[in-house]
Write an enzyme that holds these catalytic residues in place. Structure first.
Site, PDB file in Angstrom:
ATOM      1  N   HIS A  32      -0.264 -16.753  -5.086  1.00  0.00           N
ATOM      2  CA  HIS A  32      -1.414 -16.368  -5.919  1.00  0.00           C
ATOM      3  C   HIS A  32      -0.974 -15.970  -7.324  1.00  0.00           C
ATOM      4  O   HIS A  32      -1.711 -15.280  -8.034  1.00  0.00           O
ATOM      5  CB  HIS A  32      -2.191 -15.216  -5.262  1.00  0.00           C
ATOM      6  CG  HIS A  32      -2.974 -15.649  -4.060  1.00  0.00           C
ATOM      7  ND1 HIS A  32      -3.529 -14.777  -3.164  1.00  0.00           N
ATOM      8  CD2 HIS A  32      -3.303 -16.893  -3.604  1.00  0.00           C
ATOM      9  CE1 HIS A  32      -4.165 -15.460  -2.202  1.00  0.00           C
ATOM     10  NE2 HIS A  32      -4.032 -16.732  -2.448  1.00  0.00           N
ATOM     11  N   THR A  55       0.839  -1.217   0.000  1.00  0.00           N
ATOM     12  CA  THR A  55       0.000   0.000   0.000  1.00  0.00           C
ATOM     13  C   THR A  55       0.871   1.263   0.000  1.00  0.00           C
ATOM     14  O   THR A  55       0.532   2.254  -0.640  1.00  0.00           O
ATOM     15  CB  THR A  55      -0.983   0.029   1.195  1.00  0.00           C
ATOM     16  OG1 THR A  55      -0.254  -0.248   2.397  1.00  0.00           O
ATOM     17  CG2 THR A  55      -2.102  -0.983   1.038  1.00  0.00           C
ATOM     18  N   PHE A  88      -7.253  -4.800  -0.714  1.00  0.00           N
ATOM     19  CA  PHE A  88      -8.654  -5.113  -1.017  1.00  0.00           C
ATOM     20  C   PHE A  88      -9.601  -4.599   0.071  1.00  0.00           C
ATOM     21  O   PHE A  88     -10.622  -4.006  -0.201  1.00  0.00           O
ATOM     22  CB  PHE A  88      -8.845  -6.631  -1.135  1.00  0.00           C
ATOM     23  CG  PHE A  88      -8.447  -7.206  -2.482  1.00  0.00           C
ATOM     24  CD1 PHE A  88      -8.130  -6.399  -3.552  1.00  0.00           C
ATOM     25  CD2 PHE A  88      -8.421  -8.589  -2.661  1.00  0.00           C
ATOM     26  CE1 PHE A  88      -7.778  -6.933  -4.784  1.00  0.00           C
ATOM     27  CE2 PHE A  88      -8.079  -9.134  -3.886  1.00  0.00           C
ATOM     28  CZ  PHE A  88      -7.747  -8.314  -4.951  1.00  0.00           C
ATOM     29  N   ARG A  89      -9.257  -4.883   1.351  1.00  0.00           N
ATOM     30  CA  ARG A  89     -10.276  -4.771   2.404  1.00  0.00           C
ATOM     31  C   ARG A  89     -10.164  -3.557   3.314  1.00  0.00           C
ATOM     32  O   ARG A  89     -11.022  -3.371   4.173  1.00  0.00           O
ATOM     33  CB  ARG A  89     -10.304  -6.067   3.223  1.00  0.00           C
ATOM     34  CG  ARG A  89     -10.791  -7.232   2.387  1.00  0.00           C
ATOM     35  CD  ARG A  89     -10.747  -8.558   3.102  1.00  0.00           C
ATOM     36  NE  ARG A  89     -11.186  -9.612   2.193  1.00  0.00           N
ATOM     37  CZ  ARG A  89     -10.419 -10.182   1.279  1.00  0.00           C
ATOM     38  NH1 ARG A  89      -9.159  -9.820   1.152  1.00  0.00           N
ATOM     39  NH2 ARG A  89     -10.899 -11.110   0.474  1.00  0.00           N
ATOM     40  N   CYS A 130      -3.509 -23.429 -25.614  1.00  0.00           N
ATOM     41  CA  CYS A 130      -2.285 -24.142 -26.013  1.00  0.00           C
ATOM     42  C   CYS A 130      -1.102 -23.832 -25.107  1.00  0.00           C
ATOM     43  O   CYS A 130      -0.003 -24.310 -25.343  1.00  0.00           O
ATOM     44  CB  CYS A 130      -1.924 -23.830 -27.468  1.00  0.00           C
ATOM     45  SG  CYS A 130      -1.261 -22.154 -27.695  1.00  0.00           S
TER      46      CYS A 130
HETATM   47  P1  CNA Z   1      -6.497  -7.525   2.268  1.00  0.00           P
HETATM   48  O1  CNA Z   1      -7.587  -8.446   2.641  1.00  0.00           O
HETATM   49  O2  CNA Z   1      -6.843  -6.317   1.484  1.00  0.00           O
HETATM   50  O3  CNA Z   1      -5.774  -7.094   3.639  1.00  0.00           O
HETATM   51  C1  CNA Z   1      -4.722  -6.177   3.679  1.00  0.00           C
HETATM   52  C2  CNA Z   1      -4.416  -5.906   5.150  1.00  0.00           C
HETATM   53  O4  CNA Z   1      -3.250  -5.101   5.185  1.00  0.00           O
HETATM   54  C3  CNA Z   1      -5.530  -5.137   5.876  1.00  0.00           C
HETATM   55  O5  CNA Z   1      -5.857  -5.813   7.073  1.00  0.00           O
HETATM   56  C4  CNA Z   1      -4.893  -3.765   6.163  1.00  0.00           C
HETATM   57  O6  CNA Z   1      -5.270  -3.248   7.414  1.00  0.00           O
HETATM   58  C5  CNA Z   1      -3.420  -4.077   6.158  1.00  0.00           C
HETATM   59  N1  CNA Z   1      -2.555  -2.970   5.739  1.00  0.00           N
HETATM   60  C6  CNA Z   1      -2.690  -2.155   4.672  1.00  0.00           C
HETATM   61  N2  CNA Z   1      -1.630  -1.315   4.575  1.00  0.00           N
HETATM   62  C7  CNA Z   1      -0.829  -1.585   5.632  1.00  0.00           C
HETATM   63  C8  CNA Z   1       0.403  -1.063   6.102  1.00  0.00           C
HETATM   64  N3  CNA Z   1       1.027  -0.077   5.457  1.00  0.00           N
HETATM   65  N4  CNA Z   1       0.942  -1.568   7.235  1.00  0.00           N
HETATM   66  C9  CNA Z   1       0.308  -2.588   7.908  1.00  0.00           C
HETATM   67  N5  CNA Z   1      -0.851  -3.134   7.508  1.00  0.00           N
HETATM   68  C10 CNA Z   1      -1.408  -2.650   6.378  1.00  0.00           C
HETATM   69  O7  CNA Z   1      -5.352  -8.290   1.466  1.00  0.00           O
HETATM   70  P2  CNA Z   1      -4.738  -9.750   1.712  1.00  0.00           P
HETATM   71  O8  CNA Z   1      -3.393  -9.729   1.129  1.00  0.00           O
HETATM   72  O9  CNA Z   1      -4.935 -10.212   3.085  1.00  0.00           O
HETATM   73  O10 CNA Z   1      -5.696 -10.636   0.781  1.00  0.00           O
HETATM   74  C11 CNA Z   1      -5.208 -11.488  -0.133  1.00  0.00           C
HETATM   75  C12 CNA Z   1      -5.490 -11.049  -1.572  1.00  0.00           C
HETATM   76  C13 CNA Z   1      -5.236  -9.609  -1.840  1.00  0.00           C
HETATM   77  C14 CNA Z   1      -4.533 -11.755  -2.462  1.00  0.00           C
HETATM   78  O11 CNA Z   1      -5.239 -12.609  -3.299  1.00  0.00           O
HETATM   79  C15 CNA Z   1      -3.813 -10.699  -3.296  1.00  0.00           C
HETATM   80  O12 CNA Z   1      -3.586 -11.115  -4.606  1.00  0.00           O
HETATM   81  C16 CNA Z   1      -4.709  -9.542  -3.250  1.00  0.00           C
HETATM   82  N6  CNA Z   1      -4.112  -8.213  -3.540  1.00  0.00           N
HETATM   83  C17 CNA Z   1      -2.819  -8.072  -3.905  1.00  0.00           C
HETATM   84  C18 CNA Z   1      -2.314  -6.813  -4.174  1.00  0.00           C
HETATM   85  C19 CNA Z   1      -0.861  -6.681  -4.579  1.00  0.00           C
HETATM   86  O13 CNA Z   1      -0.323  -7.562  -5.230  1.00  0.00           O
HETATM   87  N7  CNA Z   1      -0.212  -5.591  -4.187  1.00  0.00           N
HETATM   88  C20 CNA Z   1      -3.135  -5.688  -4.060  1.00  0.00           C
HETATM   89  C21 CNA Z   1      -4.479  -5.871  -3.698  1.00  0.00           C
HETATM   90  C22 CNA Z   1      -4.953  -7.146  -3.425  1.00  0.00           C
END
Ligand code: CNA
Length: 242
Positions: free
Chosen positions: A122, A27, A34-35, A133
């Protein structure tokens, strides 16, 4: 001794650290997760479909053009650069202490930062292939097209090498990840909500006594962790590693 000092000491003495991460790792590089409140799942979208559906195998099959454009417009960030969290993991690998990064991310930023021991459970958005193919295509090939991309060899549908909702994880990478987590002396989990399965279930394979969890918000696994830090990974991880 304070919690943070105990963690620093355990990391300093560790020989096999595994980092298990998610979207929160990137981020600070400008890629939304995502969440979170500002994440992709909470952004306005005019399609009427949920992001889970638009990132599913069903949507790829039902509407390949819509799927391909959704990926191009919402998941690809060509200008994103590694941040302090990625760099802290590079430092750990250079010291010979990091045995694996198990990532749910598909952005490739760990490799761009300089890590080599990355297990992408993933998949990734660098590689593309024909669903008919198996001919291989690059990111540049995919980005040149609008809508669905067809294979030059057989006309089949070309898709990114990512795991969509409704698909299984890449088996070999998954087994490697399990093995690394089983052998780890320290497991650091960061930037993941730990609600996406089977990925989140991998933590059950850890047998050590130093499960460090760093996330902005609470997760369902907080109670199982030996050390929990709620805050920014880009501040907390470098402060534990340096
Ligand atoms: P999620 O469910 O969106 O969770 C992300 C978590 O990270 C949340 O609980 C946030 O509070 C926390 N967070 C965000 N920024 C910070 C920070 N700077 N410091 C500490 N905590 C932070 O995403 P997950 O990865 O848990 O879910 C898995 C999915 C998201 C996978 O399938 C990924 O492919 C998918 N995804 C990937 C990307 C990427 O490749 N950068 C981006 C968005 C989603």
């Amino acid at each position: 001794m304070e919690k943070v000092d105990i963690c620093r000491e355990r990391i300093r003495e560790a020989r096999r650290i595994v980092f298990f991460g998610g979207a929160g790792v990137s981020t600070a590089s400008g890629i939304p997760d995502f969440r979170s409140a500002t994440g992709l799942y909470n952004q306005q979208n005019d399609s009427g479909y949920s992001p889970e559906y638009m990132l599913s195998h069903d949507f790829l099959v039902d509407n390949p053009a819509g799927f391909s454009n959704y990926i191009r417009n919402n998941l690809i960030y060509p200008d994103a650069k590694p941040n302090a969290c990625h760099r802290a993991l590079v430092a750990l690998e250079k010291r010979g202490q990091l045995s694996a990064i198990v990532t749910q991310n598909i952005d490739g930023l760990h490799q761009i930062a300089g890590n080599t021991c990355v297990l992408e459970i993933h998949g990734n958005l660098r590689d593309y292939y024909c669903t008919n193919c198996a001919s291989q295509y690059s990111y540049d090939d995919f980005m040149k097209v609008n809508g669905e991309m067809h294979c030059k060899v057989c006309g089949g549908l070309v898709r990114p090498d990512v795991t969509l909702y409704g698909e299984s994880l890449p088996q070999q990478t998954l087994y490697q990840a399990i093995e690394e987590i089983q052998k780890a002396d320290v497991l650091i989990v960061g930037g993941t909500s730990l609600v996406v399965y089977p990925a989140a279930g991998l933590l059950q394979y850890y047998r050590g006594d130093t499960l460090i969890l760093i996330n902005r918000e609470e997760t369902p696994t907080d109670r199982r962790a030996d050390f929990v830090f709620h805050g920014d990974l880009c501040e907390i991880l470098p402060s534990l590693v340096d």
